[in-house]
Enzyme design. Structure first.
Site, PDB file in Angstrom:
ATOM      1  N   TRP A 101     -13.302 -61.849  50.482  1.00 23.33           N
ATOM      2  CA  TRP A 101     -12.580 -61.098  49.445  1.00 23.33           C
ATOM      3  C   TRP A 101     -11.093 -61.014  49.769  1.00 23.33           C
ATOM      4  CZ3 TRP A 101     -17.553 -59.886  50.981  1.00 23.33           C
ATOM      5  CH2 TRP A 101     -18.508 -59.697  49.977  1.00 23.33           C
ATOM      6  N   ARG A 132     -23.086 -54.547  56.897  1.00 25.74           N
ATOM      7  CA  ARG A 132     -24.015 -54.849  55.806  1.00 25.74           C
ATOM      8  C   ARG A 132     -25.448 -54.446  56.176  1.00 25.74           C
ATOM      9  NH1 ARG A 132     -26.189 -59.829  52.583  1.00 25.74           N
ATOM     10  NH2 ARG A 132     -26.018 -58.905  50.514  1.00 25.74           N
ATOM     11  N   HIS A 139     -27.655 -51.868  53.988  1.00 22.50           N
ATOM     12  CA  HIS A 139     -28.945 -52.237  53.381  1.00 22.50           C
ATOM     13  C   HIS A 139     -30.106 -51.429  53.959  1.00 22.50           C
ATOM     14  CE1 HIS A 139     -28.053 -56.281  51.207  1.00 22.50           C
ATOM     15  NE2 HIS A 139     -27.090 -55.405  51.036  1.00 22.50           N
TER      16      HIS A 139
HETATM   17 ZN1  ZEM Z   1     -21.889 -55.932  49.795  1.00 22.68          ZN
HETATM   18  N1  ZEM Z   1     -22.338 -57.864  49.463  1.00 22.68           N
HETATM   19  N2  ZEM Z   1     -22.538 -55.407  47.947  1.00 22.68           N
HETATM   20  N3  ZEM Z   1     -21.551 -53.960  50.215  1.00 22.68           N
HETATM   21  N4  ZEM Z   1     -21.300 -56.415  51.667  1.00 22.68           N
HETATM   22  C1  ZEM Z   1     -22.112 -58.915  50.305  1.00 22.68           C
HETATM   23  C2  ZEM Z   1     -21.488 -58.867  51.552  1.00 22.68           C
HETATM   24  C3  ZEM Z   1     -21.110 -57.690  52.166  1.00 22.68           C
HETATM   25  C4  ZEM Z   1     -23.009 -56.278  46.983  1.00 22.68           C
HETATM   26  C5  ZEM Z   1     -23.375 -57.620  47.190  1.00 22.68           C
HETATM   27  O1  ZEM Z   1     -24.242 -58.218  46.303  1.00 22.68           O
HETATM   28  C6  ZEM Z   1     -22.945 -58.360  48.321  1.00 22.68           C
HETATM   29  C7  ZEM Z   1     -21.743 -52.900  49.372  1.00 22.68           C
HETATM   30  C8  ZEM Z   1     -22.008 -53.006  48.023  1.00 22.68           C
HETATM   31  C9  ZEM Z   1     -22.385 -54.184  47.380  1.00 22.68           C
HETATM   32  C10 ZEM Z   1     -20.842 -55.538  52.632  1.00 22.68           C
HETATM   33  C11 ZEM Z   1     -20.881 -54.152  52.574  1.00 22.68           C
HETATM   34  C12 ZEM Z   1     -21.231 -53.433  51.452  1.00 22.68           C
HETATM   35  C13 ZEM Z   1     -22.573 -60.118  49.711  1.00 22.68           C
HETATM   36  C14 ZEM Z   1     -22.523 -61.492  50.376  1.00 22.68           C
HETATM   37  C15 ZEM Z   1     -23.080 -59.789  48.472  1.00 22.68           C
HETATM   38  C16 ZEM Z   1     -23.658 -60.779  47.491  1.00 22.68           C
HETATM   39  C17 ZEM Z   1     -23.753 -61.679  51.266  1.00 22.68           C
HETATM   40  C18 ZEM Z   1     -23.737 -63.009  51.983  1.00 22.68           C
HETATM   41  O2  ZEM Z   1     -23.780 -64.034  51.289  1.00 22.68           O
HETATM   42  O3  ZEM Z   1     -23.673 -63.019  53.220  1.00 22.68           O
HETATM   43  C19 ZEM Z   1     -23.143 -55.560  45.733  1.00 22.68           C
HETATM   44  C20 ZEM Z   1     -23.627 -56.098  44.399  1.00 22.68           C
HETATM   45  C21 ZEM Z   1     -22.739 -54.282  45.968  1.00 22.68           C
HETATM   46  C22 ZEM Z   1     -22.640 -53.197  44.947  1.00 22.68           C
HETATM   47  C23 ZEM Z   1     -21.547 -52.474  44.809  1.00 22.68           C
HETATM   48  C24 ZEM Z   1     -21.585 -51.668  50.089  1.00 22.68           C
HETATM   49  C25 ZEM Z   1     -21.782 -50.282  49.469  1.00 22.68           C
HETATM   50  C26 ZEM Z   1     -21.277 -52.001  51.387  1.00 22.68           C
HETATM   51  C27 ZEM Z   1     -21.030 -51.125  52.577  1.00 22.68           C
HETATM   52  C28 ZEM Z   1     -20.633 -49.858  52.487  1.00 22.68           C
HETATM   53  C29 ZEM Z   1     -20.299 -56.289  53.750  1.00 22.68           C
HETATM   54  C30 ZEM Z   1     -19.628 -55.707  54.979  1.00 22.68           C
HETATM   55  C31 ZEM Z   1     -20.469 -57.640  53.448  1.00 22.68           C
HETATM   56  C32 ZEM Z   1     -20.057 -58.846  54.291  1.00 22.68           C
HETATM   57  C33 ZEM Z   1     -21.212 -59.309  55.141  1.00 22.68           C
HETATM   58  C34 ZEM Z   1     -20.900 -60.498  56.008  1.00 22.68           C
HETATM   59  O4  ZEM Z   1     -21.867 -61.074  56.518  1.00 22.68           O
HETATM   60  O5  ZEM Z   1     -19.739 -60.859  56.203  1.00 22.68           O
END
Ligand code: ZEM
Length: 293
Positions: free
Chosen positions: A185, A38, A42
């Site tokens: 998920w 993540r 970002h």
């Molecule tokens: Zn995420 N993501 N993401 N994401 N994401 C979360 C967690 C993780 C969106 C999003 O709002 C959120 C992509 C795309 C998008 C990962 C990777 C990638 C979380 C939870 C949210 C709310 C955060 C938390 O509470 O800790 C949205 C709206 C997306 C649009 C499509 C893309 C592209 C990613 C990588 C290629 C990963 C690995 C996580 C889990 C993080 C963790 O701490 O476990």
């Protein structure tokens, strides 16, 4: 001053150091990997193709304006995990370290091998971040397909790439104190797979309002006694005629997903970066760059 355990440009040594910190029995599901992925995303996903600003050069999250973007809540955990690596290998830039850590975390979770190149430079102050307003550029999980297109087209991605990238949600979980959403998920959130697409396209997801008022989707898996979740944006992929066929294809064909994901994740890590024929980055931000030349 800490002593460098590696020569300048010895990314293999840094890879080893990242691998060694992934196992974190006390943290979340036992791995630092998901939050590192993540962080990598970002740090790159701020790119704007129209103004050629943002992207993975700079490591701007070290500064309050970008680091304090509510979308980045919780990513300090990832930066703290990586700090000992930076101390042991001080020659590497944060921007290279963060993107490399994402790639290594995916590979070590059983994902495809990710082609990654170094040479990024770090901002030495927040001038560019403030001038270009590098905040508020990441997707908002409460929105729908139109918002996803607006944000990801701005980075230069198409519909298929948006869906492939979303498959990263097979890793990790949501945290109430970070995003407000809750839960993983998939059942095995430290293993990279196409499970996210399988579950999204085959289970019956029910809306759920958390005590905080946050709305998400849930499925209770009786076999594992685990409650799984989807964000509103995840559900939007299934409801949209341009995205939905890719959700199904990736759910049915793991190899296709792995191939497409490897390609698009590499592309994500390169956003905002220009390289010459030898792979040297030509749009460095300061004199600290160019350690590969
Ligand atoms: Zn995420 N993501 N993401 N994401 N994401 C979360 C967690 C993780 C969106 C999003 O709002 C959120 C992509 C795309 C998008 C990962 C990777 C990638 C979380 C939870 C949210 C709310 C955060 C938390 O509470 O800790 C949205 C709206 C997306 C649009 C499509 C893309 C592209 C990613 C990588 C290629 C990963 C690995 C996580 C889990 C993080 C963790 O701490 O476990």
């Amino acid at each position: 001053m800490s002593v460098s355990q590696s020569k300048k440009g010895d990314f293999a040594a840094v890879r080893q150091a990242i691998k060694a910190l992934l196992h974190q029995p006390e943290y979340d599901d036992g791995s630092a990997g998901p939050v590192l992925v993540r962080l990598a995303w970002h740090s790159s996903g701020t790119y704007d193709i129209n103004t050629d600003t943002g992207g993975s050069n700079g490591a701007g999250m070290r500064y309050e304006y970008e680091g304090g973007d509510p979308a980045n809540a919780g990513l300090q955990h990832a930066r703290v995990f990586l700090e000992p690596v930076k101390e042991a290998h001080p020659w590497i830039t944060y921007s290279d370290l963060w993107t490399l850590a994402g790639a290594v975390a995916i590979e070590e979770a059983g994902g495809p091998s990710i082609s990654w190149q170094g040479g990024r430079t770090d901002f030495v102050d927040d001038t560019k971040i403030l001038k270009n307003k590098i905040a508020g550029r990441l997707p908002d999980a409460t929105q729908g397909a139109g918002h996803l297109r607006k944000v990801f087209y701005r980075m230069g991605f198409n519909d298929q790439e948006i869906v492939a990238l979303s498959g990263a949600h097979t890793l990790g979980r949501c945290h109430g104190d970070r995003s407000g959403f809750e839960g993983p998920w998939v059942n095995n959130p430290t293993r990279f797979s196409n499970q996210y697409f399988k579950l999204l396209s085959t289970l019956e997801w029910k809306p759920k309002t958390l005590p905080s008022g946050v709305k998400q989707f849930m499925y209770y898996d009786e076999d594992t006694e685990t409650e799984l979740m989807m964000l509103p944006t995840d559900m939007a992929l299934l409801a949209d005629p341009g995205f939905e066929p890719w959700v199904r294809r990736y759910g049915e064909d793991k190899d296709l997903f792995f191939r497409d994901f490897a390609k698009v994740f590499s592309k994500l890590m390169e956003l905002g970066i220009e390289r010459d024929a030898e792979g040297r980055i030509t749009n460095t931000d300061n004199e600290l760059g160019g350690y590969l030349s």
